[in-house]
Design a protein around this motif. Structure first.
Motif, PDB file in Angstrom:
ATOM      1  N   TRP A  25       0.828  -1.195   0.000  1.00  0.00           N
ATOM      2  CA  TRP A  25       0.000   0.000   0.000  1.00  0.00           C
ATOM      3  C   TRP A  25       0.869   1.253   0.000  1.00  0.00           C
ATOM      4  O   TRP A  25       1.906   1.317   0.661  1.00  0.00           O
ATOM      5  CB  TRP A  25      -0.917   0.016   1.221  1.00  0.00           C
ATOM      6  N   ARG A  26       0.412   2.278  -0.684  1.00  0.00           N
ATOM      7  CA  ARG A  26       1.132   3.540  -0.723  1.00  0.00           C
ATOM      8  C   ARG A  26       0.867   4.383   0.533  1.00  0.00           C
ATOM      9  O   ARG A  26       1.703   5.208   0.913  1.00  0.00           O
ATOM     10  CB  ARG A  26       0.718   4.329  -1.972  1.00  0.00           C
ATOM     11  N   LEU A  27      -0.300   4.200   1.143  1.00  0.00           N
ATOM     12  CA  LEU A  27      -0.655   4.926   2.361  1.00  0.00           C
ATOM     13  C   LEU A  27      -1.111   3.940   3.428  1.00  0.00           C
ATOM     14  O   LEU A  27      -1.624   2.861   3.116  1.00  0.00           O
ATOM     15  CB  LEU A  27      -1.784   5.938   2.098  1.00  0.00           C
ATOM     16  N   SER A  28      -0.956   4.311   4.663  1.00  0.00           N
ATOM     17  CA  SER A  28      -1.453   3.499   5.772  1.00  0.00           C
ATOM     18  C   SER A  28      -2.972   3.619   5.843  1.00  0.00           C
ATOM     19  O   SER A  28      -3.560   4.573   5.301  1.00  0.00           O
ATOM     20  CB  SER A  28      -0.833   3.979   7.087  1.00  0.00           C
ATOM     21  N   PRO A  29      -3.630   2.661   6.491  1.00  0.00           N
ATOM     22  CA  PRO A  29      -5.092   2.733   6.588  1.00  0.00           C
ATOM     23  C   PRO A  29      -5.605   4.059   7.149  1.00  0.00           C
ATOM     24  O   PRO A  29      -6.606   4.598   6.662  1.00  0.00           O
ATOM     25  CB  PRO A  29      -5.430   1.556   7.512  1.00  0.00           C
ATOM     26  N   LYS A  30      -4.941   4.611   8.166  1.00  0.00           N
ATOM     27  CA  LYS A  30      -5.401   5.883   8.743  1.00  0.00           C
ATOM     28  C   LYS A  30      -5.293   7.017   7.730  1.00  0.00           C
ATOM     29  O   LYS A  30      -6.162   7.882   7.651  1.00  0.00           O
ATOM     30  CB  LYS A  30      -4.599   6.215   9.997  1.00  0.00           C
ATOM     31  N   MET A  31      -4.222   7.014   6.936  1.00  0.00           N
ATOM     32  CA  MET A  31      -4.058   8.056   5.934  1.00  0.00           C
ATOM     33  C   MET A  31      -5.038   7.883   4.777  1.00  0.00           C
ATOM     34  O   MET A  31      -5.479   8.864   4.165  1.00  0.00           O
ATOM     35  CB  MET A  31      -2.621   8.066   5.405  1.00  0.00           C
ATOM     36  N   VAL A  32      -5.377   6.658   4.450  1.00  0.00           N
ATOM     37  CA  VAL A  32      -6.391   6.417   3.420  1.00  0.00           C
ATOM     38  C   VAL A  32      -7.722   7.014   3.872  1.00  0.00           C
ATOM     39  O   VAL A  32      -8.401   7.716   3.106  1.00  0.00           O
ATOM     40  CB  VAL A  32      -6.544   4.907   3.141  1.00  0.00           C
ATOM     41  N   ARG A  33      -8.078   6.760   5.127  1.00  0.00           N
ATOM     42  CA  ARG A  33      -9.316   7.322   5.667  1.00  0.00           C
ATOM     43  C   ARG A  33      -9.275   8.845   5.659  1.00  0.00           C
ATOM     44  O   ARG A  33     -10.244   9.518   5.295  1.00  0.00           O
ATOM     45  CB  ARG A  33      -9.549   6.811   7.086  1.00  0.00           C
ATOM     46  N   LEU A  34      -8.131   9.402   6.047  1.00  0.00           N
ATOM     47  CA  LEU A  34      -7.994  10.850   6.115  1.00  0.00           C
ATOM     48  C   LEU A  34      -8.099  11.469   4.724  1.00  0.00           C
ATOM     49  O   LEU A  34      -8.730  12.522   4.547  1.00  0.00           O
ATOM     50  CB  LEU A  34      -6.655  11.187   6.766  1.00  0.00           C
ATOM     51  N   PHE A  35      -7.502  10.820   3.726  1.00  0.00           N
ATOM     52  CA  PHE A  35      -7.580  11.321   2.349  1.00  0.00           C
ATOM     53  C   PHE A  35      -9.024  11.382   1.878  1.00  0.00           C
ATOM     54  O   PHE A  35      -9.434  12.336   1.200  1.00  0.00           O
ATOM     55  CB  PHE A  35      -6.762  10.412   1.433  1.00  0.00           C
ATOM     56  N   ILE A  36      -9.831  10.394   2.233  1.00  0.00           N
ATOM     57  CA  ILE A  36     -11.207  10.315   1.755  1.00  0.00           C
ATOM     58  C   ILE A  36     -12.138  11.227   2.543  1.00  0.00           C
ATOM     59  O   ILE A  36     -12.957  11.952   1.969  1.00  0.00           O
ATOM     60  CB  ILE A  36     -11.707   8.851   1.818  1.00  0.00           C
ATOM     61  N   LEU A  37     -12.016  11.218   3.861  1.00  0.00           N
ATOM     62  CA  LEU A  37     -12.952  11.947   4.723  1.00  0.00           C
ATOM     63  C   LEU A  37     -12.461  13.331   5.127  1.00  0.00           C
ATOM     64  O   LEU A  37     -13.206  14.093   5.742  1.00  0.00           O
ATOM     65  CB  LEU A  37     -13.250  11.121   5.975  1.00  0.00           C
ATOM     66  N   GLY A  38     -11.214  13.664   4.812  1.00  0.00           N
ATOM     67  CA  GLY A  38     -10.691  14.974   5.152  1.00  0.00           C
ATOM     68  C   GLY A  38     -10.053  14.990   6.530  1.00  0.00           C
ATOM     69  O   GLY A  38     -10.297  14.121   7.363  1.00  0.00           O
ATOM     70  N   SER A  39      -9.221  15.982   6.750  1.00  0.00           N
ATOM     71  CA  SER A  39      -8.493  16.084   8.017  1.00  0.00           C
ATOM     72  C   SER A  39      -9.266  16.901   9.039  1.00  0.00           C
ATOM     73  O   SER A  39     -10.145  17.704   8.701  1.00  0.00           O
ATOM     74  CB  SER A  39      -7.121  16.733   7.781  1.00  0.00           C
TER      75      SER A  39
END
Length: 375
Positions: A33-47
């Protein structure tokens, strides 16, 4: 000629953002994976402020956090992910964002239709090369799913329930055995089997209104984790989705426009009222053919803005919005026109009366004119 595509995939549109997230991501990552699961969530749902990032990441998909988290966890396992819901609930957009964040490639897609064949999820042959040189791996044309297997990335299958049972059955072996056999090649050469590499998974989408078209077998259902994406019922969330997606679509035309809050309220309220009418209808003949989805609201608003920009007074008005709504939803004649005409008299007309009826009166007139023109 411009090199800019009409619609760039998410990994291209948000390339700079993904690069930055990858550079600051030091959390463990599954497989390749290029991003960790937490970063994937953050990319989709925003910071959020609590994330402690040096820059703000905008929200791209509007929905419950638990749906996104369960989707990410599924893709980190060895099971496929099936996003199921009504039309216009953002299933395909969520699938694209997930693939873009995880492997930076959301374009390995198979579109399910009645004409989709098994070789579109496995492989086919370059006929001219086979005639000239015989069957070999060089003459083999891998499907998007086989390419995803070889690269260890995400493959996507849109509208799974629209594909025939033969095509669905071919997925069972891929999801369970994680390889594709090529019997036409010599088994001793080591080229007769394509094995899935770590990181491979499939995100499929299915329309919940397509039940009975090509129902999934029990064997295939067991290979997927189901995530049901509900219809957005929160008015504020739906307004955010419509505003966000319409603005993105209009940027293709280099149009930056602020939709007046009053007109957005009129659009949302009209769709809510039409949904209530459909829910209380006694038969299908008394329901609009349209699914009245959030995606259709976005289409109506985009159409109205473009019409006002090209042929109107630049600023969007209630009259133009009403015409776009009627034109988009009146698909059957005379059935849909009769339903809209009744709705305009029974619901819109009362709303247009009184001191608060200003924009509703323009909306009433615009709808009446559109209905009369189409009748």
């Amino acid at each position: 000629m411009s090199d800019t595509p009409l619609r760039a995939p998410a990994e291209v549109k948000y390339a700079e953002e993904l690069d930055w997230l990858e550079s600051v991501d030091d959390a463990p990552k599954p497989f390749s994976w290029r991003l960790s699961p937490k970063m994937v969530r953050l990319f989709i749902l925003g910071s959020e402020r609590a994330d402690g990032l040096d820059r703000e990441i905008p929200q791209k998909w509007f929905g419950d956090r638990s749906f996104v988290e369960r989707s990410i966890v599924t893709l980190a396992s060895d099971r496929g992910l099936l996003l199921i819901g009504d039309p216009g609930t953002g299933k395909s957009w969520l699938a694209e964002l997930l693939a873009a964040a995880i492997c930076r490639n959301s374009t390995l897609v198979v579109q399910g239709t009645a004409g989709t064949t098994e070789d579109q999820i496995t492989y086919s042959w370059n006929v001219a090369q086979v005639i000239a040189q015989g069957q070999s791996r060089d003459a083999l044309i891998p499907s998007p799913i086989m390419t995803a297997m070889e690269r260890g990335v995400i493959g996507r299958f849109e509208e799974l329930t629209r594909a025939t049972s033969d095509v669905q059955d071919a997925l069972i072996s891929i999801l369970s055995e994680k390889y594709v056999s090529i019997p036409e090649l010599d088994g001793d050469s080591g080229e007769a089997t394509v094995f899935a590499q770590p990181g491979f998974s499939i995100i499929a989408t299915a329309n919940s209104r397509d039940r009975g078209v090509n129902d999934l077998s029990s064997a295939l259902k067991r290979r997927f984790n189901f995530v049901r994406v509900p219809v957005v019922t929160n008015k504020r969330t739906e307004a955010e989705i419509v505003r966000f997606r319409t603005a993105e679509l209009l940027r293709r035309h280099r149009i930056e426009v602020e939709v007046p809050p009053t007109l957005l309220d009129i659009l949302l309220q009209s769709f809510a009222d039409l949904r209530a009418v459909s829910a209380n209808a006694a038969s299908d003949d008394e329901r609009l053919e349209s699914a009245l989805s959030t995606a259709e609201q976005i289409g109506v608003l985009e159409d109205a803005v473009l019409h006002s920009q090209f042929f109107g007074e630049k600023e969007l008005g209630a009259h133009t919005l009403a015409g776009s709504l009627v034109g988009s939803l009146a698909r059957r004649s005379p059935e849909d026109l009769a339903i809209l005409n009744k709705f305009w008299h029974g619901v819109i007309e009362p709303r247009s009366e009184g001191e608060q009826g200003g924009p509703w009166r323009d909306f009433l007139d615009g709808g009446r004119e559109a209905i009369a023109t189409l009748s």
